[in-house]
Design a protein around this motif. Structure first.
Motif, PDB file in Angstrom:
ATOM      1  N   ARG A   7       0.819  -1.220   0.000  1.00 50.77           N
ATOM      2  CA  ARG A   7       0.000   0.000   0.000  1.00 50.77           C
ATOM      3  C   ARG A   7       0.855   1.273   0.000  1.00 50.77           C
ATOM      4  O   ARG A   7       0.349   2.352  -0.348  1.00 50.77           O
ATOM      5  CB  ARG A   7      -0.939   0.007   1.205  1.00 50.77           C
ATOM      6  N   LYS A   8       2.127   1.156   0.348  1.00 50.00           N
ATOM      7  CA  LYS A   8       3.027   2.311   0.348  1.00 50.00           C
ATOM      8  C   LYS A   8       3.830   2.425  -0.949  1.00 50.00           C
ATOM      9  O   LYS A   8       4.631   3.351  -1.104  1.00 50.00           O
ATOM     10  CB  LYS A   8       3.986   2.217   1.537  1.00 50.00           C
ATOM     11  N   HIS A   9       3.632   1.508  -1.868  1.00 52.00           N
ATOM     12  CA  HIS A   9       4.391   1.505  -3.128  1.00 52.00           C
ATOM     13  C   HIS A   9       3.953   2.669  -4.011  1.00 52.00           C
ATOM     14  O   HIS A   9       2.799   3.097  -3.978  1.00 52.00           O
ATOM     15  CB  HIS A   9       4.157   0.173  -3.841  1.00 52.00           C
ATOM     16  N   ARG A  10       4.865   3.139  -4.858  1.00 50.55           N
ATOM     17  CA  ARG A  10       4.573   4.286  -5.719  1.00 50.55           C
ATOM     18  C   ARG A  10       3.439   3.995  -6.706  1.00 50.55           C
ATOM     19  O   ARG A  10       2.778   4.908  -7.194  1.00 50.55           O
ATOM     20  CB  ARG A  10       5.834   4.702  -6.487  1.00 50.55           C
ATOM     21  N   LEU A  11       3.195   2.718  -7.004  1.00 51.58           N
ATOM     22  CA  LEU A  11       2.149   2.356  -7.966  1.00 51.58           C
ATOM     23  C   LEU A  11       0.796   2.081  -7.308  1.00 51.58           C
ATOM     24  O   LEU A  11      -0.194   1.851  -8.012  1.00 51.58           O
ATOM     25  CB  LEU A  11       2.574   1.106  -8.758  1.00 51.58           C
TER      26      LEU A  11
ATOM     27  N   SER B 112      -1.518   3.711  -5.958  1.00 51.45           N
ATOM     28  CA  SER B 112      -2.680   4.582  -6.191  1.00 51.45           C
ATOM     29  C   SER B 112      -3.228   4.464  -7.617  1.00 51.45           C
ATOM     30  O   SER B 112      -4.277   5.041  -7.927  1.00 51.45           O
ATOM     31  CB  SER B 112      -2.310   6.047  -5.911  1.00 51.45           C
ATOM     32  N   LYS B 113      -2.533   3.742  -8.478  1.00 55.01           N
ATOM     33  CA  LYS B 113      -2.970   3.641  -9.864  1.00 55.01           C
ATOM     34  C   LYS B 113      -4.162   2.686  -9.996  1.00 55.01           C
ATOM     35  O   LYS B 113      -4.229   1.657  -9.335  1.00 55.01           O
ATOM     36  CB  LYS B 113      -1.824   3.169 -10.761  1.00 55.01           C
TER      37      LYS B 113
ATOM     38  N   ASP C 145       4.988   0.837 -16.646  1.00 54.14           N
ATOM     39  CA  ASP C 145       4.995   1.251 -15.235  1.00 54.14           C
ATOM     40  C   ASP C 145       5.871   0.335 -14.396  1.00 54.14           C
ATOM     41  O   ASP C 145       6.301   0.706 -13.291  1.00 54.14           O
ATOM     42  CB  ASP C 145       3.575   1.248 -14.656  1.00 54.14           C
TER      43      ASP C 145
ATOM     44  N   GLU D 192      11.296  -1.945 -11.808  1.00 54.26           N
ATOM     45  CA  GLU D 192      10.764  -2.682 -10.651  1.00 54.26           C
ATOM     46  C   GLU D 192      11.268  -4.125 -10.658  1.00 54.26           C
ATOM     47  O   GLU D 192      11.699  -4.654 -11.684  1.00 54.26           O
ATOM     48  CB  GLU D 192       9.232  -2.688 -10.674  1.00 54.26           C
TER      49      GLU D 192
ATOM     50  N   GLN E 148       9.554  -3.497  -1.567  1.00 49.02           N
ATOM     51  CA  GLN E 148       9.025  -2.636  -2.627  1.00 49.02           C
ATOM     52  C   GLN E 148       8.868  -3.415  -3.925  1.00 49.02           C
ATOM     53  O   GLN E 148       8.739  -2.833  -5.003  1.00 49.02           O
ATOM     54  CB  GLN E 148       9.947  -1.422  -2.836  1.00 49.02           C
TER      55      GLN E 148
END
Length: 272
Positions: A151-155, A157-158, A165, A169, A217
């Motif tokens: 839930r804290k990963h940069r993706l 919210s997508k 993307d 990674e 991550q």
């Protein structure tokens, strides 16, 4: 038996019990008060025995008319209920017994091998060569391949991901060699998207794989049906066409009622 033989047995019984059961009179024989008690209790025991045997036979009939369905975190029995709702009219005397098992990547193969003993059916995602060496499978659908991230990963919210993307990674996915679908995905990504690093997981996911994704991550190659497996992960669709078969698994040498159920499901729910 002849009368002398019967009397001989009664005499032996009286001696064994040290109780007089019959009185001999010039007019014949009759039960003594003790004999009356023994007779009534023996009659009760014989009747009770017959009832007990019939109850046992009824229980065996019920047991023989039960389908055992395995369930686990990653292979839940819930989708089986949709099949059962459609097919159960052909099995009016049958009931279901749900049998839990663990998604342990080291022990899952031995669980699959118990189809036909511990379970009659399992339902879940399967294109594993190892699994399919140990069971039959009727394909009933497909699930989309998706990606899960912390839930804290940069993706996180997508709403939908592009393959680009994932560049830069680390993508966790099953090791090569057991799943045709996953081997195809790996080859496609390795050849056409080398910017994505791939980290091998065991051939069969268990909760430890989801925990590692949540604690790092990394990105995890997962399925839409597993979106609620780990509360610390977000599962996101990807703009690709990767899918994997889902099916009804049963023993390699199944009994007739299992075959009938599979044939019923195959008739009622043909693949689209």
């Amino acid at each position: 038996s002849t009368l002398p033989a019967v009397m001989k047995q009664i005499n032996a019984l009286e001696k064994h019990l040290d109780v007089k059961l019959l009185e001999r009179t010039p007019h014949g024989v009759r039960l003594t008060p003790a004999g009356e008690i023994i007779y009534k209790d023996a009659k009760f025991l014989f009747d009770y025995s017959r009832t007990s045997i019939q109850n046992a036979r009824n229980a065996m009939d019920r047991y023989n008319h039960t389908f055992c369905v395995g369930t686990s975190l990653l292979n839940p029995a819930k989708p089986f209920m949709d099949l059962w709702y459609e097919a159960s009219r052909e099995f009016p005397d049958y009931r279901l017994h749900i049998v839990p098992f663990e998604d342990d990547h080291e022990g899952i193969v031995s669980e699959i091998a118990q189809l036909g003993t511990k379970f009659d059916f399992l339902i879940g995602v399967c294109d594993s060569r190892t699994w399919l060496d140990k069971c039959n499978m009727l394909q009933i659908g497909q699930f989309r391949k998706m990606c899960a991230v912390s839930r804290k990963h940069r993706l996180a919210s997508k709403e939908c991901l592009e393959i680009s993307d994932l560049y830069g990674e680390t993508l966790m996915m099953v090791a090569e060699g057991d799943s045709g679908v996953n081997d195809f995905i790996r080859n496609d990504l390795t050849r056409n998207h080398p910017q994505i690093r791939i980290e091998d997981t065991p051939h069969f996911y268990d909760i430890s794989v989801f925990n590692r994704c949540a604690e790092t991550q990394n990105v995890l190659l997962t399925l839409e049906c597993w979106k609620d497996v780990h509360p610390g992960l977000v599962t996101i669709p990807v703009n690709w066409d990767y899918k994997i078969p889902c099916g009804l698994m049963y023993a390699l040498d199944p009994p007739k009622d299992v075959i009938k159920f599979v044939e019923t499901v195959d008739f009622l729910l043909p693949l689209s």
